[in-house]
Write an enzyme that holds these catalytic residues in place. Structure first.
Site, PDB file in Angstrom:
ATOM      1  N   GLU A  33      42.494  36.939  42.960  1.00  0.00           N
ATOM      2  CA  GLU A  33      43.608  36.516  43.796  1.00  0.00           C
ATOM      3  C   GLU A  33      44.809  36.257  42.908  1.00  0.00           C
ATOM      4  O   GLU A  33      44.670  35.787  41.777  1.00  0.00           O
ATOM      5  CB  GLU A  33      43.266  35.254  44.587  1.00  0.00           C
ATOM      6  N   GLN A  38      44.841  39.029  47.810  1.00  0.00           N
ATOM      7  CA  GLN A  38      43.444  38.905  47.405  1.00  0.00           C
ATOM      8  C   GLN A  38      42.849  40.271  47.066  1.00  0.00           C
ATOM      9  O   GLN A  38      43.306  41.294  47.561  1.00  0.00           O
ATOM     10  CB  GLN A  38      42.611  38.266  48.524  1.00  0.00           C
ATOM     11  N   LYS A  54      42.356  45.716  47.674  1.00  0.00           N
ATOM     12  CA  LYS A  54      43.463  44.854  47.254  1.00  0.00           C
ATOM     13  C   LYS A  54      44.390  44.658  48.446  1.00  0.00           C
ATOM     14  O   LYS A  54      45.045  45.591  48.900  1.00  0.00           O
ATOM     15  CB  LYS A  54      44.216  45.488  46.084  1.00  0.00           C
ATOM     16  N   ASP A 164      52.803  46.008  31.933  1.00  0.00           N
ATOM     17  CA  ASP A 164      51.991  44.787  32.060  1.00  0.00           C
ATOM     18  C   ASP A 164      50.615  44.994  31.433  1.00  0.00           C
ATOM     19  O   ASP A 164      49.587  44.643  32.022  1.00  0.00           O
ATOM     20  CB  ASP A 164      51.856  44.369  33.520  1.00  0.00           C
TER      21      ASP A 164
END
EC number: 2.7.11.22
Length: 251
Positions: A33, A38, A54, A164
């Site tokens: 989460e 979530q 997802k 990321d």
């Protein structure tokens, strides 16, 4: 937060995307989460295949869903590589309540939930690293780094910055296969791109100095810095640049 309507997804390119209901899957357990929503481990009822669902968080979106989700879906639709997580399809849940004339009672015709269906992976690199007494062997590190670099090279060749790279976004199955995941901050780029990009990307511990200093023109090198941090972390057994904030990280 910027939002967009489902029409901007151009799902006509893949007619089956978005045509199935989430009830085609049985949710087994919640496995994650975050700000995005979530993530569930689920089973496709017809085939028995285990997948990851997802859910895109829609709580505060009255006109559509986040533009970051649009970008992630569009990028993943064009990436097909053994070291990049596979987005299998998009499924939806029933929409909002309507009146007798078919009008949405709360004025938001996109209130129904949207789920991204991914192939299921057993672990992430951070979860494995955090196990008590866990230290990766040199052959394991070589194996993971080769797969990470191969997948990232594929992304860069296809003009995608991940932005990321960190352990929790590197998923690993029980056979040792590694895949790049979570393209929520990813952006397409061109080698001759002259526009500005945000520097508010990449988790702090893996963020390169130029972004901390405010750079808005950058390319694949920002991902490669993060890869170097991951490599050192695997060898050292813990993050090598765990700054509490941007100032402490630089100094």
């Amino acid at each position: 937060m910027a939002v967009a309507t489902p029409a901007q997804l151009n799902l006509d390119e893949s007619p089956s995307w978005g045509s199935r209901d989430v009830d085609c899957f049985e949710k087994l357990e919640q496995i994650g989460e975050g700000t995005y929503g979530q993530v569930y481990m689920a089973k496709e009822k017809r085939t028995g295949e285990i997948v990851a669902l997802k859910k895109i968080r829609m709580d505060n979106e009255r006109e559509g869903f986040p533009i970051t989700a649009i970008r992630e879906i569009k990028i993943l639709k064009k990436l097909h590589h053994q070291n990049v997580i596979q987005l299998k399809e998009i499924v939806t849940s029933p929409g909002p309540e309507k009146d007798e004339q078919g009008r949405c009672i709360d004025g938001n015709k996109y209130k129904g939930s949207i789920y991204m269906v991914f192939e299921y992976m057993d672990h992430d690199l951070t979860g494995l690293s955090d196990r008590p007494g866990m230290r990766f062997t040199v052959p394991q590190i070589k194996c993971y780094m080769r797969q990470l670099l191969t997948g990232l090279h594929y992304c860069h060749v296809n003009q995608v910055l991940h932005r990321d790279i960190k352990g929790s976004n590197l998923l690993i199955d029980n056979e040792g296969n590694l895949k790049l995941a979570d393209f929520g901050l990813a952006r397409s780029f061109a080698s001759d791109h002259n526009g500005n990009l945000t520097n508010r990307v990449i988790t702090l511990w893996y963020r390169p100095p130029e972004l901390l200093l405010g750079a808005t023109k950058y390319g694949p090198a920002v991902d490669m810095w993060s890869v170097g941090c991951i490599f050192a972390e695997l060898l050292h057994g813990k993050p090598i640049l765990p700054g509490k904030n941007e100032v402490s990280w630089i100094y």
